[in-house]
Motif scaffolding. Sequence first.
Motif: not given
Length: 422
Positions: A157-170
Motif C-alpha cells: 500500500s505504501d507503493t500504491s500511495a507513492v505511485a498515486v502521488a507521482a501520477a497526480l504530481k501531488a
Amino acid sequence: MALIVHKYGGTSMGSTERIRNVAKRVAKWVRAGHQLVVVPSAMSGETNRLLGLAKELAPAKQGDAYQRELDMLASTGEQVSVGLLAIALQAEGLEAVSYAGWQVPVLTNSAYTKARIESIDDARVRADLEAGKVVVITGFQGVDAGGNITTLGRGGSDTSAVAVAAALKAAECLIYTDVDGVYTTDPRVVPEARRLATVSFEEMLEMASMGSKVLQIRSVEFAGKYRVPLRVLSSFTPWDIPIDEESRSGTLITFEEDEQMEQAVVSGIAFNRDEAKVSILGVPDKPGIAYNILGAVAEANIEVDVIIQNISKDGKTDFSFTVHRNDYARTVDLLKSKVAPTLGTDRIEGDTRICKVSIVGIGMRSHVGIAAKMFRALSEEGINIQMISTSEIKTSVVIDEKYMELAVRALHRAFDLDQQQA
Ligand code: ASP
Ligand code: MG
C-alpha cells in the motif's frame, strides 16, 4: 490549496472507531482547503487472515499454482477498507468516493503477489477532485492488461500511495503509520534508538531494503524516481492537532544530499531475518558459472541479495547467495533439479537461520575505515561474519540469526547513534 495524498496503514484502519478518526483527520485537511486522495491498507491482520485461509486449503509449497487466486483473495482486504473509509468520510459531511485498483485503473504487470505498477490513469481521480470529492483508492492492488487483479507484495500500500502521488504530481505524500518516523534502528531492539528528522532518499532505500519495515522498498524507489515528497508520521497523534504541527512531525525523506552532509557518517543500523542462505558446492571455476546459477534463479522470478564465490581449489569453487526465506524451498528445489546436474555436483546446502545486519549512511562515501570499525565491533562480541556485501553507502554482513540483537546493539553503540542529534 494543495493536492495531498494520505496513506493509512492497517493499524490506523484497525477498527470502525479508528477509521472514524482517519475520516476526521482527512476532513481537517479538506476543510483547510486541500484536495485529498487517501490510500488505506487492509484492516490490521486482515491480509494475514485471508492468506491463512488459503493455506488451510492448499499447502504453501504448491503456491505457484494458485498465485492468481491468492491476489483475488488478498486484494479484498483493501476493498473493505476503501468502502468503510468513504462511508466514514461521508458521515463526516464530506463528499467521498472509493475505487478499487481496476476502476482507476492502476495498471500493473502480471507478476501475481509481487506485481509492479506500470501506469496510473489520473483522469477519473482528477475529475472527482475537481468536483470537490475526497478520492479513496485501494492500496496494494492493481489490475494487469488482461483484467486480472494483482497485488504489489506485502506492505504494497505504501507503493500504491507513492505511485498515486507521482501520477497526480501531488505536493506531498504523507504516510501515516504506527511508528512516528524513521529511527536509527528498531527501538524494540535498541531502546536508545532515535527518530531522524530527515533521512536521505538513498539511505531510506537501503534501510527499507534491509528490513526497516517502515516503508515498502518499492515505494521508496518510486519516490526517488519521481521525486515524490514523502513524510512518514504517526497516526496516533490526536486527529485535531494543528496542520502545521502535523506537517512538521515524523521523518521527511529528502533528496538534497548537502543537507545531510553535516550529519553522522552512519545514520542507521538495519537488519532483517527474512533471508536464507543457499550454497552450491564444488562447481567448476570457469566462465559462465555465475550466470548458469543465477540466471536460472532470476528466470524463476526469485530475487537474490548477497552473493559470494569462494576462491577455487583444484578448479572447483563454492557459490553462495541469499534469497528471501519464502523463496528458499523453491530455490533449493530449482538448484537440485535444474542447475546442479548441469554443473556436475549434487552438493546443495542451505541455512535459514541467518540474518543480515547493515550500517547505512551517505556520509560513508567520504569517510574511510567505516567497514573496519563495523567488523571490529562485531569481533569484540565474538560474532562470526559469514558473508559481506558493500555499496557506497552501506556495509552488510550475514551472521547467525541468534546474534542479531547483540550485533545491532553493538553497532548502534559503536557508531554513537544513541548520542547525536537528529
Ligand atoms: N494489506 C497488505 C499487507 O498486509 C498491504 C499493506 O498493508 O500495505 O501486506
Ligand atoms: Mg506497511
